[in-house]
Structure formats: structure tokens, C-alpha cells
Design an enzyme around this catalytic site. Sequence first.
Site, PDB file in Angstrom:
ATOM      1  N   HIS A  90      57.496  33.223  38.416  1.00 36.16           N
ATOM      2  CA  HIS A  90      58.450  32.819  37.374  1.00 36.16           C
ATOM      3  C   HIS A  90      58.625  33.902  36.326  1.00 36.16           C
ATOM      4  O   HIS A  90      57.893  34.887  36.290  1.00 36.16           O
ATOM      5  CB  HIS A  90      58.029  31.496  36.730  1.00 36.16           C
ATOM      6  CG  HIS A  90      56.707  31.524  36.013  1.00 36.16           C
ATOM      7  ND1 HIS A  90      56.519  32.204  34.835  1.00 36.16           N
ATOM      8  CD2 HIS A  90      55.524  30.948  36.309  1.00 36.16           C
ATOM      9  CE1 HIS A  90      55.268  32.016  34.430  1.00 36.16           C
ATOM     10  NE2 HIS A  90      54.648  31.276  35.315  1.00 36.16           N
ATOM     11  N   CYS A  98      49.905  31.431  37.919  1.00 34.19           N
ATOM     12  CA  CYS A  98      51.152  31.852  38.548  1.00 34.19           C
ATOM     13  C   CYS A  98      51.268  33.367  38.520  1.00 34.19           C
ATOM     14  O   CYS A  98      50.421  34.056  37.969  1.00 34.19           O
ATOM     15  CB  CYS A  98      52.343  31.238  37.797  1.00 34.19           C
ATOM     16  SG  CYS A  98      52.365  29.439  37.804  1.00 34.19           S
TER      17      CYS A  98
END
Length: 170
Positions: A90, A98
Amino acid sequence: RIFKESSELEVWKRTASGGYKLFASYEICAWAGELGPKFKEGDRQSPEGFYNITPALMNPNSNYYLAFNTGFPNKFDRVNGRTGSLLMVHGDCSSRGCYSMTDEAMAEIYAIVRESFKGGNATVQLQIFPFRMTLYNLARNASSEHQPFWRMLKEGYDAFETTRQVPAVV
């Protein structure tokens, strides 16, 4: 392909001859944890392995600009009791497990993956490695408890390096 140690995300594109050629490289702003696979929900560890991104994993309305889910846990992860959810690539340059990119880089990466689906691909393989899987790097990390897992990842890494074809992963 993602390489944790050097914080790189590479995009490879299929050529007219059917092989893959490096299209672009991006610096990863942040990833969480250490070199090695993710084991359980909440361990703040970014995953390693081979994952299939599908259109359903794309998130144009992410709280972190644009995102796509890595597909963790894959079949291997589930068989080995590994848990976790919502592990993304992202934008927004922050990570708790992430792989985070700048918004500008994520806009490009997201568009490339989206257009791959529009072009007829059902999946995009995401290969995540601790480092470039050379014998030197494995030897440099010889004391790691993750060696057996990394040697398994190296088989897929070597297959891609040799054939420039997406390796079949069960």
C-alpha cells in the site's frame, strides 16, 4: 518481486516472446519485522513466499491510499499454521506488517496490476524474498533458523531467474 533486505519492489512484464523482463523497480518505504516469514496474526512481521494477487484483492479505497492484499496466508502458510490477515502492499509510507510505498510509486504499481487484469490475466504472482536468493546471501545468513524455508523459496527464485517464466507453486 519484493526483496526485504534491500527494500525493493520489482515489476516484471511479459514480453511478446512470453518471457518476463524487468519493467520497473521501486523503493519500499517501510516493511515490518525482520528477515524471515510471518508466523501469526499480530506478530508485526511482513510475509515471505509466493502469493497470487487476484482482482478481488485490489483495494482502490484503502485508508493507505491504494492497496492490494498480498494473499497471505497462502496454502503453504495455512498448512503450516501461519495466520494473519490484511497484509498489503500500500501507499502512505507506514507499516505494521505490510509493504508500504510512496503514494506516487503505489499509484504506478496499482495501475500496472489493474491493467494486467484488464488485459486478461486472472492472477499476478507476487514473489516475496528476504534478499536476493544467491548462494552468497544464503551463506551470509547461514545461522538463521529460516534456512530450510529460504532454500525452498530459492527453488522458485532460481526457476524464474533461469527461465524468466512464473514458477508453478503448489
